[in-house]
Design a protein around this motif. Structure first.
Motif, short mmCIF file in Angstrom:
data_model
loop_
_atom_site.label_atom_id
_atom_site.label_comp_id
_atom_site.label_asym_id
_atom_site.label_seq_id
_atom_site.Cartn_x
_atom_site.Cartn_y
_atom_site.Cartn_z
N PHE A 170 0.84 -1.19 0.00
CA PHE A 170 0.00 0.00 0.00
C PHE A 170 0.88 1.25 0.00
O PHE A 170 1.95 1.27 0.62
N PHE A 171 0.41 2.28 -0.67
CA PHE A 171 1.20 3.51 -0.78
C PHE A 171 1.51 4.12 0.59
O PHE A 171 2.54 4.77 0.77
N ASP A 172 0.60 3.92 1.56
CA ASP A 172 0.81 4.47 2.90
C ASP A 172 1.22 3.39 3.90
O ASP A 172 1.21 3.62 5.11
N LYS A 189 11.32 2.72 2.93
CA LYS A 189 11.41 4.16 3.16
C LYS A 189 10.04 4.69 3.58
O LYS A 189 9.02 4.38 2.97
N ILE A 190 10.01 5.46 4.64
CA ILE A 190 8.76 6.01 5.15
C ILE A 190 8.55 7.41 4.58
O ILE A 190 9.42 8.28 4.69
N ASN A 191 7.42 7.60 3.96
CA ASN A 191 7.05 8.91 3.44
C ASN A 191 6.23 9.63 4.50
O ASN A 191 5.01 9.43 4.62
N TRP A 192 6.90 10.44 5.29
CA TRP A 192 6.24 11.09 6.42
C TRP A 192 5.15 12.06 5.98
O TRP A 192 4.19 12.30 6.72
N ILE A 252 1.49 12.28 7.68
CA ILE A 252 1.01 13.54 8.25
C ILE A 252 -0.31 13.95 7.62
O ILE A 252 -1.25 14.38 8.31
N CYS A 253 -0.41 13.80 6.30
CA CYS A 253 -1.64 14.17 5.61
C CYS A 253 -2.82 13.30 6.06
O CYS A 253 -3.92 13.81 6.31
#
Length: 698
Positions: A32-34, A90-93, A97-98
């Motif tokens: 999943f993208f998130d 890799k975590i896309n913070w 946050i969004c």
């Protein structure tokens, strides 16, 4: 500004829960993208609640805060172990946050709205709150029925357990927590729908920003949308439960004649609700709690199906083969959760999962094996609940049975009842489901324009559409037999339609993506055909919420019991005394009343079982009108009989520890013999207005 601090305290507990279970969620939602972050709070609540449910059922550990903390510690350990043995991603913070901001905004939005009229009163709120209060008093499951002393709840209460878990974790009082639970379901459904729809579109190879746009549309349809009934905003209106074709009463814009509940009771003698209506009326029923779990299941099915279909290389085939039994076991667990939360949903999602497995394996040995795993895990995980639960279903009725079948009466599980015939007119079905029907046709049209190019995501959406339509059609031919004579199809249509609405909300959003991704001379026409009914569907909340809550001008307050201070101060004080001083679940005696009235709110607001509660509800749950019917004369005798020996005998029969005498008892029992209770026990509390008293009988 107490409501802000209360909401922040509640949010902090939820945030911690999501963080603790993110490692596990990340594993389940790999790809999943998130990384599944939007679902982490739901996963945490789900696993934590089931863990304490199982331990308490087995009498290993009680339903207590310490047990919850122990399970949280275990979750931290499992999450840490998963992270150590999993390749780092890799975590896309920014994404996190969004999504967290979206959750917070939605949580505060609905807390504010609900704070305009927070009363836990009306419809079936006493029932829902009573279940949670009983659960909160319970050490070992099953919890006791607050309206039928000595017996456990015979209802699907797992969702109410998750509400009780949130109350215990947050430390917020239950009368405030009730409204925060509703706001949490609303907020978590918004971020979960956003995540799922965004992932569905993103998986087709679109940029994340573009996919997120469709994610927002999807969450609007599912959580704010209604049906095409809003076309009646442009009519002169019609009498309740007597709908008139809209084209016969067309007028200019006329919102004064629009009544939002009619969208859920449009076809006479039936119910066809959807999430936005549930949020507005604020009953915390099983189908509302299950919204979040359904979104988890739909997401897991998307992962299962798209990964299995794409597993073409030998490496992928091996990985899919190793993980698949665990995925199926998890889906069996989710079906068990659906069953324990909203019983109809268990079979629905067992069947939907089976459809996906059939498409993956066709009719093969692997299909049989994995169906066995699915059903076996469903039975195993639901067993702690099933051993104490007696289903309400007595037969499967056939709508509009021909005379030769009604002469037979019953054949196996099928029931053929004379006079039970409610055919639906096509235009009515179009008002209810027209947007989804149009979306499905546009989906087919869009796929045809692409010459039916195969893609696993498209197949997933096609299944959601067709399965949703299948659920809509079931009540046209069959119904689950319950106790309601004129409304014999109501529950069947309600339960089936609710799930169809959720599935097709997601699928219809994808339709808009399909007709947008393929540029052709007809693209603009397709968009107009989709957008026009979408606007009718999408405005529903703007009429429903103001109609129920009025203009949001008051400072919100979240205590759902404050209405008592105006209308029933004596019972308010008695309830406060019982909640403060009485532990465990001793039996109380209060006036018995009909369903949907203000009677039996002491038992509901304390979780203490009373001798007899709402009649029709217990009739449904116990399978007989005599369940409460035979107790009613005893309750009357307990209050009105002058015979001390008879009263003592009845108090002993029902093991009554406390007798309530308030305004309601004085109104209902005209021959009230209050003085005898001082001979049978002692008066331990008197309300400030002198109308309420509490007697201890042992």
């Amino acid at each position: 500004m107490d409501w802000i601090y209360q909401t922040l305290q509640w949010y902090f507990a939820l945030m911690c829960l999501g963080v603790v279970f993110f490692g596990i969620t990340k594993k389940l939602f790999h790809g999943f993208f998130d990384q599944g972050y939007a679902f982490s709070k739901t996963i945490g609540l789900l696993f934590l609640s089931y863990g304490v449910f199982l331990l308490s059922n087995l009498h290993i550990l009680p339903f207590h805060e310490l047990t919850l903390y122990l399970l949280l510690a275990c979750a931290i350990g499992i999450g840490y172990w998963i992270q150590r043995n999993q390749k780092k991603e890799k975590i896309n913070w920014i994404i996190f946050i969004c999504e967290e901001f979206l959750f917070i905004a939605a949580l505060f939005l609905w807390t504010y709205v609900r704070g305009q009229e927070p009363s836990i009163r009306g419809l079936e709120k006493f029932m829902d709150f009573g279940f949670m209060k009983s659960i909160l008093r319970t050490s070992y499951f099953p919890p006791l029925d607050m309206w039928y002393a000595k017996l456990p709840i015979n209802y699907y209460y797992f969702g109410h357990l998750t509400g009780a878990v949130q109350i215990k974790l947050s430390g917020i009082p239950a009368e405030i927590g009730y409204n925060l639970i509703l706001a949490t379901i609303f907020a978590q459904s918004i971020v979960s729908t956003f995540s799922l729809v965004t992932q569905i579109v993103y998986s087709y190879g679109r940029k994340l920003k573009n996919a997120a746009f469709f994610g927002l549309i999807g969450t609007w349809i599912l959580n704010f949308g209604g049906n095409l009934h809003t076309i009646y905003l442009f009519t002169s209106g019609y009498p309740a439960e007597k709908p008139i074709p809209f084209w016969e009463i067309l007028s200019s814009y006329n919102p004064a004649k629009y009544w939002y509940p009619n969208a859920t009771r449009f076809i006479p003698f039936t119910i066809h609700e959807f999430p936005s209506y549930s949020y507005v009326v604020a009953d915390l029923h099983g189908h509302v709690f299950d919204i979040l779990f359904v979104l988890v299941t739909l997401a897991l099915l998307f992962i299962l199906f798209t990964k299995s279909v794409r597993a073409n290389s030998p490496q992928h085939t091996v990985r899919a083969g190793r993980d698949l039994p665990l995925q199926i076991t998890l889906l069996g667990f989710m079906s068990a959760v659906h069953y324990m939360t909203n019983a109809f949903d268990g079979p629905i999602y067992l069947l939907l999962t089976s459809v996906f497995l059939l498409l993956i394996f066709r009719f093969s040995r692997m299909f049989v094996i994995h169906i066995g795993i699915l059903i076996g895990s469903f039975i195993l995980f639901s067993l702690p609940f099933s051993v104490h639960f007696k289903p309400f279903v007595t037969a499967i009725g056939v709508n509009c049975s021909p005379s030769f079948l009604t002469d037979i009466g019953k054949l196996g599980p099928f029931l053929f009842e004379k006079g039970n015939c409610q055919p639906d007119e096509l235009w009515m079905l179009f008002v209810l489901w027209g947007f989804f029907f149009i979306s499905f046709l546009l989906f087919i049209w869009g796929k045809a324009a692409e010459k039916y190019k195969e893609h696993a995501t498209d197949d997933y959406i096609f299944i959601l559409f067709t399965f949703g339509i299948f659920l809509i059609l079931i009540p046209e031919f069959f119904y689950i037999k319950d106790i309601y004579p004129a409304h014999f199809r109501a529950n069947t249509m309600f339960k089936m339609g609710y799930q169809a609405f959720m599935m097709m909300s997601i699928a219809s959003t994808y339709t808009f993506f399909v007709i947008s991704r393929h540029i052709s001379p007809n693209t603009l026409l397709k968009k107009i055909i989709w957008i026009v009914p979408f606007l009718f569907v999408g405005v529903y909340m703007f009429y429903a919420a103001p109609s129920y809550y009025g203009n949001p001008q008051k400072t919100p307050q979240l205590n759902g019991t404050t209405w008592l201070s105006i209308q029933n101060t004596d019972t308010q004080e008695i309830i406060a005394y019982l909640n403060k001083h009485i532990t465990g679940q001793p039996v109380i005696l209060e006036a018995q009343g009909d369903s949907y009235t203000d009677f039996n709110h002491v038992s509901a607001y304390t979780g203490l079982p009373t001798v007899a509660g709402w009649w029709v509800h217990e009739w449904l749950w116990r399978g007989s009108a005599d369940a409460v019917g035979k107790r009613i004369p005893d309750v009357v005798a307990l209050y009105e009989s002058k015979d001390i020996k008879q009263t003592r005998k009845l108090l002993k029969k029902y093991d009554v520890s406390y007798v309530i005498v308030s305004t309601l008892e004085r109104q209902k029992y005209k021959e009230l013999q209050e003085a005898k209770f001082t001979k049978l026990g002692k008066k331990i509390f008197v309300s400030s207005n002198g109308f309420g008293a509490l007697y201890q009988t042992k």
